[in-house]
Design a protein around this motif. Sequence first.
Motif: not given
Length: 94
Positions: A74, A86-87, A78, A4-5, A8, A83-84, A43
């Motif tokens: 962004w 949202e994509t 983020y 996830q990171s 991002k 939030k993570t 988004y």
Amino acid sequence: MNSQSKKKYKILALSILLDAVGMIPFIDIVWAPISGYIMTRLYKGDKGKYAGIFAFIEEIIPGLDFIPSFTIMWFYVYVFKGKTEETIIDIDAD
């Protein structure tokens, strides 16, 4: 760093690239609708729609190319909102 990171930060790199494309002179008339569309795909929900409208307006008006709308969005999603999920698009499509 978890997946996830990583995702991002890939979106951050994509945002910076898209903002750089928007700074190219004389492509605003073509780039404005494309940037608005891409923003709505990056988004989801109302945030994406409003950001897409903002990106379109920012690109279509001469002299506003210096505003990094993708990067600002962004940071909003983020960093400020934390939030993570949202994509919408999967940039890791292998």
